[in-house]
Every structure is written in C-alpha cells, then in structure tokens.
Design a protein around this motif. Structure first.
Motif, short mmCIF file in Angstrom:
data_model
loop_
_atom_site.label_atom_id
_atom_site.label_comp_id
_atom_site.label_asym_id
_atom_site.label_seq_id
_atom_site.Cartn_x
_atom_site.Cartn_y
_atom_site.Cartn_z
N LEU A 38 49.05 41.75 41.75
CA LEU A 38 47.71 42.13 41.37
C LEU A 38 46.76 42.53 42.49
CD1 LEU A 38 46.05 42.36 38.90
CD2 LEU A 38 45.32 40.01 39.10
N GLY A 39 46.75 41.72 43.45
CA GLY A 39 45.94 41.96 44.86
C GLY A 39 46.28 43.30 45.20
N VAL A 40 47.30 43.99 45.28
CA VAL A 40 47.71 45.14 45.91
C VAL A 40 46.77 46.22 45.04
CG1 VAL A 40 49.38 47.15 46.21
CG2 VAL A 40 49.80 44.94 46.74
N ALA A 41 47.01 46.06 43.71
CA ALA A 41 46.05 47.12 42.74
C ALA A 41 44.67 46.89 42.80
CB ALA A 41 46.60 47.02 41.35
N LEU A 42 44.07 45.50 42.69
CA LEU A 42 42.74 45.17 42.99
C LEU A 42 42.21 46.02 44.40
CD1 LEU A 42 42.70 41.75 41.62
CD2 LEU A 42 41.78 43.70 40.34
N ALA A 43 43.04 45.98 45.51
CA ALA A 43 42.48 46.50 46.51
C ALA A 43 42.12 48.16 46.45
CB ALA A 43 43.44 46.32 47.73
N ARG A 44 42.44 48.51 45.30
CA ARG A 44 42.30 50.16 44.96
C ARG A 44 41.10 50.49 44.03
NH1 ARG A 44 47.16 49.11 47.37
NH2 ARG A 44 48.49 50.94 48.10
N ALA A 78 35.15 47.06 44.88
CA ALA A 78 35.14 45.63 44.73
C ALA A 78 34.46 44.56 43.99
CB ALA A 78 34.36 45.11 46.22
N GLU A 79 33.23 45.23 43.26
CA GLU A 79 32.50 44.44 42.27
C GLU A 79 33.39 44.73 40.84
OE1 GLU A 79 29.20 47.87 41.09
OE2 GLU A 79 28.84 46.21 42.61
N ASP A 80 33.85 45.75 40.89
CA ASP A 80 34.81 45.83 39.42
C ASP A 80 36.07 45.11 39.50
OD1 ASP A 80 32.76 47.58 38.74
OD2 ASP A 80 33.84 49.47 39.15
N ALA A 81 36.40 45.05 40.87
CA ALA A 81 37.94 44.27 41.06
C ALA A 81 37.57 42.95 40.66
CB ALA A 81 38.43 44.28 42.48
N LEU A 82 36.63 42.19 41.19
CA LEU A 82 36.44 41.02 40.80
C LEU A 82 36.19 40.80 39.37
CD1 LEU A 82 35.86 38.16 42.02
CD2 LEU A 82 33.42 38.82 42.27
N ARG A 83 35.58 41.59 38.60
CA ARG A 83 35.34 41.41 37.32
C ARG A 83 36.59 41.55 36.49
NH1 ARG A 83 34.52 45.40 34.07
NH2 ARG A 83 33.68 46.83 35.80
N LEU A 84 37.54 42.57 36.87
CA LEU A 84 38.92 42.81 36.20
C LEU A 84 39.66 41.51 36.40
CD1 LEU A 84 40.75 44.77 34.85
CD2 LEU A 84 41.42 45.95 36.73
N GLU A 85 39.81 41.31 37.56
CA GLU A 85 40.73 39.98 37.82
C GLU A 85 40.43 38.78 37.00
OE1 GLU A 85 42.40 37.51 41.48
OE2 GLU A 85 40.41 38.20 41.59
N SER A 86 39.02 38.56 36.59
CA SER A 86 38.41 37.52 35.76
C SER A 86 39.05 37.70 34.32
CB SER A 86 36.90 37.45 35.86
OG SER A 86 36.55 36.44 34.88
N VAL A 87 38.99 39.02 34.02
CA VAL A 87 39.32 39.33 32.43
C VAL A 87 40.59 39.42 32.31
CG1 VAL A 87 39.41 41.31 31.08
CG2 VAL A 87 37.30 41.25 32.11
N PHE A 126 36.50 50.08 34.80
CA PHE A 126 36.30 50.00 36.23
C PHE A 126 36.37 51.13 36.82
CE2 PHE A 126 40.58 49.22 35.14
CZ PHE A 126 41.38 50.02 36.29
N ARG A 127 35.93 51.32 38.37
CA ARG A 127 35.98 52.56 39.10
C ARG A 127 37.09 52.35 40.48
NH1 ARG A 127 30.31 51.57 41.17
NH2 ARG A 127 31.23 49.48 40.89
#
Length: 187
Positions: A52-58, A61-70, A85-86
């Motif tokens: 998941l971290g590989v996709a979140l890096a793309r 940042a602020e959206d990635a944290l929220r998406l990970e939480s969701v 997310f963007r």
C-alpha cells in the motif's frame, strides 16, 4: 438507452470508472486495474501485489494519510466507503480520483479483502466554462456540507456542530449566489 430505459453497459462506459481495485488488510498489499495503476505511475508488476505504501507515495501527502485511514477503518468495520484524493503530478498531470468499496470476508477461506471501483473525476473538475466549473464546485461543497452535518451529529461535540452549521449556511449562500448569477440553472 432506448426510449427511456436505462442501459447498464452505456451507463458504465460513461461513468468515468477506470476499473476495480483490491486491498488485503492482512498483508497491506494492493491489486489495481491497469488504468488505475497507470494513473498512479505504477508498473504493471506493481499493479498486482504492491505494498500500500508504494501507491500512497504516488498520492498527495495529505490525501494519502486520509486514504490510508479510510482503508484501515474499512478493514475493521466492513462498512461501505468512498474517498477522493489527488495524485501527485505525473505525465498526464495531477488527477482527482475516487475509490468506492467495502471490506468483506471470503465465506470459504475467511480471508478479508477490501474491494471496489475507482473513478477518475478530473474531467468534471477542469472542463467547461469558468461559471460552470464554479457552479460544480459550489454544488460539491453543498454535498460535503450535508455530509458533515450528518457525521457531526453522532460525535456529540456542540462547538463542532455549530461550526459545521455555519459552514453549511455559508455554502448555501454561495450556491444561491451561483444560481442567481446563472439565471437559475444548475450545472
């Protein structure tokens, strides 16, 4: 669509759906439709089993944290969700995406998987005359204000509820200004 009957295939093609995705909450790995992987600048190999971290890096940042939480919450409670997310700017520029899905257990194996569909919302955010884009923004703000009002009620936080009411009122005024300026039409 013939006469006035919905046609699922046509509706799906015009829905901005870019494919399916799955997240394994136990291993924190993803499987992505090829089009979604391309929008996240992931290789074909990374599209099937990337952490998941590989996709979140793309993702911004602020959206990635929220998406990970969701995704984490979905893996725990199994409730349906949607998250926007963007992406970080890539070859096609930044994109606005929405994931919709839910987590469930496979009845045979007992394994959990969070799965759903991905939609590319970029076109609706950038196309058309400026007044149409502004009306779309105001309408989206109204959708979010309504959602916030529904969510804040269960938190039992009166100061936050008052702030959300103030935001909702101001958003309502903005929507009304846009409607008056556009001759009453909704875009």
């Amino acid at each position: 669509m013939t006469d006035f009957h919905p046609d699922f295939a046509t509706a799906f093609v015009h829905s901005a759906c870019i494919g399916a995705w799955a997240h394994d909450p136990d291993t924190d790995r993803l499987a992505l439709a090829p089009a979604l992987a391309r929008l996240l600048s992931l290789s074909e190999a990374e599209a099937f089993g990337a952490p998941l971290g590989v996709a979140l890096a793309r993702i911004e940042a602020e959206d990635a944290l929220r998406l990970e939480s969701v995704l984490w919450a979905a893996g725990r409670d199994g409730c349906p969700f949607e998250a926007e997310f963007r992406t970080r700017p890539g070859p096609g520029g930044p994109r606005w995406l929405r994931l919709m899905g839910r987590c469930a257990r496979d009845p045979a194996s007992g394994a959990r998987a969070t799965q759903g569909l991905a939609f590319d919302l970029t076109e609706g955010r950038a196309d058309g005359p400026a007044d149409w884009r502004d009306q779309r923004r105001a309408n989206r703000l109204a959708d979010h204000a309504v959602a916030m009002k529904g969510l804040v009620a269960g938190l039992r936080n009166p100061p936050l509820a008052r702030l959300v009411d103030e935001v909702a009122t101001e958003v309502g005024h903005e929507v009304a200004r846009r409607l008056r300026g556009a001759g009453g039409g909704v875009h």
